[in-house]
Structures are given as C-alpha cells and as structure tokens.
Design a protein around this motif. Structure first.
Motif, PDB file in Angstrom:
ATOM      1  N   MET A   1       0.852  -1.198   0.000  1.00  0.00           N
ATOM      2  CA  MET A   1       0.000   0.000   0.000  1.00  0.00           C
ATOM      3  C   MET A   1       0.888   1.248   0.000  1.00  0.00           C
ATOM      4  N   LEU A   2       0.510   2.215  -0.795  1.00  0.00           N
ATOM      5  CA  LEU A   2       1.196   3.500  -0.838  1.00  0.00           C
ATOM      6  C   LEU A   2       0.382   4.517  -0.044  1.00  0.00           C
ATOM      7  N   TYR A   3       1.058   5.241   0.837  1.00  0.00           N
ATOM      8  CA  TYR A   3       0.393   6.281   1.618  1.00  0.00           C
ATOM      9  C   TYR A   3       1.002   7.644   1.263  1.00  0.00           C
ATOM     10  N   LEU A   4       0.145   8.561   0.842  1.00  0.00           N
ATOM     11  CA  LEU A   4       0.563   9.926   0.496  1.00  0.00           C
ATOM     12  C   LEU A   4       0.091  10.865   1.591  1.00  0.00           C
ATOM     13  N   TYR A   5       1.045  11.479   2.264  1.00  0.00           N
ATOM     14  CA  TYR A   5       0.755  12.450   3.324  1.00  0.00           C
ATOM     15  C   TYR A   5       0.897  13.839   2.700  1.00  0.00           C
ATOM     16  N   ILE A   6      -0.220  14.496   2.480  1.00  0.00           N
ATOM     17  CA  ILE A   6      -0.228  15.753   1.719  1.00  0.00           C
ATOM     18  C   ILE A   6      -0.511  16.915   2.660  1.00  0.00           C
ATOM     19  N   VAL A   7       0.402  17.873   2.670  1.00  0.00           N
ATOM     20  CA  VAL A   7       0.386  18.952   3.657  1.00  0.00           C
ATOM     21  C   VAL A   7       0.428  20.308   2.959  1.00  0.00           C
ATOM     22  N   ARG A   8      -0.364  21.230   3.468  1.00  0.00           N
ATOM     23  CA  ARG A   8      -0.231  22.610   2.997  1.00  0.00           C
ATOM     24  C   ARG A   8       0.928  23.261   3.749  1.00  0.00           C
ATOM     25  N   HIS A   9       1.611  24.168   3.083  1.00  0.00           N
ATOM     26  CA  HIS A   9       2.713  24.913   3.708  1.00  0.00           C
ATOM     27  C   HIS A   9       2.229  25.674   4.950  1.00  0.00           C
ATOM     28  N   GLY A  10       3.166  26.089   5.769  1.00  0.00           N
ATOM     29  CA  GLY A  10       2.838  26.874   6.953  1.00  0.00           C
ATOM     30  C   GLY A  10       2.362  28.275   6.595  1.00  0.00           C
ATOM     31  N   GLN A  11       1.704  28.897   7.554  1.00  0.00           N
ATOM     32  CA  GLN A  11       1.201  30.263   7.368  1.00  0.00           C
ATOM     33  C   GLN A  11       2.330  31.193   6.915  1.00  0.00           C
ATOM     34  N   THR A  12       2.018  32.071   5.957  1.00  0.00           N
ATOM     35  CA  THR A  12       3.001  33.037   5.470  1.00  0.00           C
ATOM     36  C   THR A  12       2.558  34.463   5.794  1.00  0.00           C
ATOM     37  N   VAL A  13       3.481  35.388   5.578  1.00  0.00           N
ATOM     38  CA  VAL A  13       3.176  36.808   5.795  1.00  0.00           C
ATOM     39  C   VAL A  13       2.009  37.235   4.911  1.00  0.00           C
ATOM     40  N   TRP A  14       2.019  36.820   3.658  1.00  0.00           N
ATOM     41  CA  TRP A  14       0.922  37.212   2.756  1.00  0.00           C
ATOM     42  C   TRP A  14      -0.396  36.581   3.160  1.00  0.00           C
ATOM     43  N   ASN A  15      -0.356  35.376   3.747  1.00  0.00           N
ATOM     44  CA  ASN A  15      -1.596  34.788   4.266  1.00  0.00           C
ATOM     45  C   ASN A  15      -2.209  35.708   5.317  1.00  0.00           C
ATOM     46  N   THR A  16      -1.377  36.245   6.207  1.00  0.00           N
ATOM     47  CA  THR A  16      -1.892  37.106   7.279  1.00  0.00           C
ATOM     48  C   THR A  16      -2.430  38.416   6.726  1.00  0.00           C
ATOM     49  N   GLU A  17      -1.915  38.834   5.578  1.00  0.00           N
ATOM     50  CA  GLU A  17      -2.345  40.090   4.948  1.00  0.00           C
ATOM     51  C   GLU A  17      -3.456  39.877   3.923  1.00  0.00           C
ATOM     52  N   LYS A  18      -3.890  38.616   3.772  1.00  0.00           N
ATOM     53  CA  LYS A  18      -4.937  38.249   2.811  1.00  0.00           C
ATOM     54  C   LYS A  18      -4.559  38.626   1.380  1.00  0.00           C
ATOM     55  N   ARG A  19      -3.287  38.379   1.065  1.00  0.00           N
ATOM     56  CA  ARG A  19      -2.811  38.600  -0.300  1.00  0.00           C
ATOM     57  C   ARG A  19      -2.809  37.272  -1.061  1.00  0.00           C
ATOM     58  N   GLU A 168     -17.492  21.388  -8.039  1.00  0.00           N
ATOM     59  CA  GLU A 168     -17.487  20.941  -6.644  1.00  0.00           C
ATOM     60  C   GLU A 168     -16.162  21.227  -5.931  1.00  0.00           C
ATOM     61  N   LEU A 169     -15.250  21.916  -6.602  1.00  0.00           N
ATOM     62  CA  LEU A 169     -13.887  22.085  -6.075  1.00  0.00           C
ATOM     63  C   LEU A 169     -13.840  22.561  -4.630  1.00  0.00           C
ATOM     64  N   TRP A 170     -14.599  23.574  -4.313  1.00  0.00           N
ATOM     65  CA  TRP A 170     -14.498  24.200  -2.987  1.00  0.00           C
ATOM     66  C   TRP A 170     -15.272  23.438  -1.913  1.00  0.00           C
ATOM     67  N   ASN A 171     -15.956  22.364  -2.284  1.00  0.00           N
ATOM     68  CA  ASN A 171     -16.801  21.639  -1.327  1.00  0.00           C
ATOM     69  C   ASN A 171     -16.055  20.487  -0.652  1.00  0.00           C
ATOM     70  N   SER A 172     -14.906  20.809  -0.074  1.00  0.00           N
ATOM     71  CA  SER A 172     -14.139  19.855   0.727  1.00  0.00           C
ATOM     72  C   SER A 172     -13.740  20.564   2.016  1.00  0.00           C
ATOM     73  N   SER A 173     -13.091  19.837   2.914  1.00  0.00           N
ATOM     74  CA  SER A 173     -12.643  20.447   4.159  1.00  0.00           C
ATOM     75  C   SER A 173     -11.720  21.619   3.866  1.00  0.00           C
ATOM     76  N   TYR A 174     -11.776  22.653   4.712  1.00  0.00           N
ATOM     77  CA  TYR A 174     -10.883  23.798   4.533  1.00  0.00           C
ATOM     78  C   TYR A 174      -9.439  23.347   4.751  1.00  0.00           C
ATOM     79  N   ILE A 175      -8.561  23.779   3.896  1.00  0.00           N
ATOM     80  CA  ILE A 175      -7.162  23.370   3.977  1.00  0.00           C
ATOM     81  C   ILE A 175      -6.377  24.451   4.732  1.00  0.00           C
ATOM     82  N   HIS A 176      -6.348  24.323   6.056  1.00  0.00           N
ATOM     83  CA  HIS A 176      -5.590  25.252   6.893  1.00  0.00           C
ATOM     84  C   HIS A 176      -4.088  25.055   6.676  1.00  0.00           C
ATOM     85  N   ASP A 177      -3.305  26.021   7.153  1.00  0.00           N
ATOM     86  CA  ASP A 177      -1.865  25.863   7.047  1.00  0.00           C
ATOM     87  C   ASP A 177      -1.417  24.627   7.819  1.00  0.00           C
ATOM     88  N   THR A 178      -0.547  23.854   7.235  1.00  0.00           N
ATOM     89  CA  THR A 178       0.017  22.579   7.711  1.00  0.00           C
ATOM     90  C   THR A 178      -1.030  21.493   7.936  1.00  0.00           C
TER      91      THR A 178
END
Length: 208
Positions: A1-19, A168-178
C-alpha cells in the motif's frame, strides 16, 4: 500500500495580509513554523521515503521544519506548485474585488466558469494535479511519501480523488496551514481518503 501524506505549507506573511500568492512567495511566519514542527512531532514515527515539494520557498521551509533532524530526500517539482494567478499575485483580495468583482466571484464560486486574465484556469490546474498524482503512483508502489504543497492544489487533488466536477472544487474540508490529508493507494490504483484537512496537531503547539 502506498500512503501519500499531503500537507499545505505553513502560514506566510501574505496569508496574514490576505494577499493572493500563487507562484509568488512570502516568508513563512513563526506561527507557521511552529505548526510545521508540531506536525513533524505528530508524524515522527512514520518512515518517509521521500518528500516532494513545489518550487516555492514556503513549501521548502515547511518541509524542513516537519523533517526536523531526519535526513529525508527532498524533491522539488513544479507539478506541485500553487495555481498560477497572474497579475493577482501579491494583491489583497479586497483590491481585486474592487477592480474585478465578477472574475473574483467566479474564482471562488464558479470555478468552471472562471477565465483568468493571466495564469492558470482551474481546468489547467486539474490537468497538472492529475499528472502529479499519476507521477507519484508510478514512482512509488508502496511506502510513505510526504508532499508539501498549497491549498488550491490540494483541494484539486481531493476533487480528483472524489471523481467530482470542477463545480465541486471548494466543497471539501478547509485546507488550513500545515493541515494533513492522507491518501491510501492500493496495488490496483484505487485511492481512499483516510484524512482530509486534519489540523489536530496544531493543538500540540503549547507543549512544544
């Protein structure tokens, strides 16, 4: 079995500024690095064969924080980059809304109808995400692989695995940082979603 652990990057400065970031970059914040280290603690006993990241510095910094002192090979590949947003990159969402309200509304609410002035369409991102997924499955028949990527890219991967239309793209769990998404791929190529946008490790921060 192959397991893919897929992670969003950590919060960035532009994330905090909503850029909007897209292919452009900004520095991972200390909070983002703390979240990444917390995830690293959570997955410390998983023997990752390789880490795949996009060409953005924010994914590299996040991957290194997760790996900690472990010597895990890191592979950069543009297939895992965030959706290219052209002239929107670096701009705040409120600026874009004033200038291009209809296009921004389509981006967030009607992805199949979104037509970028520059950058990628969602259909183009879908093609790239499929290629990335197929590449991982071709290269790795089993084991544990870590992928550090971006929110819209990860949402597209989930949409593909769920065999849904672009609408349906946006109809999944919100992908928070990390946040952590885990896909299990069996020997016949069947994919099961074991975790989706799981950020429970972020509760560990206070103890680190």
């Amino acid at each position: 079995m192959l397991y893919l652990y897929i992670v969003r990057h950590g919060q960035t400065v532009w994330n905090t500024e909503k850029r909007m970031q897209g292919l452009q970059d900004s520095k991972v914040t200390e909070k983002g690095l703390r979240h990444a280290r917390a995830l690293g603690e959570r997955v410390k006993d998983i023997d990752f064969e390789r880490i795949y990241i996009s060409t953005s510095k924010r994914t590299e910094d996040t991957a290194k924080a997760i790996a900690g002192t472990r010597d895990i090979p890191i592979v950069k590949d543009a297939l895992f980059c965030e959706m290219a947003l052209g002239e929107w990159e670096g701009k705040k969402q409120e600026e874009i809304e004033k200038a291009e309200q209809e296009r921004l509304h389509a981006y967030f609410h009607q992805p199949a109808a979104y037509e970028p002035a520059a950058g990628e369409s969602f259909a183009e991102l879908e093609t790239r995400a499929k290629e990335a997924l197929h590449m991982l499955i071709r290269r790795h028949s089993s084991g544990h692989i870590l992928v550090v990527s971006h929110s819209v890219f990860i949402l597209m991967l989930l949409n593909i695995v769920k065999q849904r239309e672009l609408t349906e793209l946006w109809n999944s769990s919100y992908i928070h940082d990390t946040s952590l998404t885990v896909l299990a791929v069996d020997e016949n190529g069947n994919i099961t979603i074991e975790k989706e946008g799981d950020g429970s490790h972020r509760d560990m921060i206070a103890s680190l």
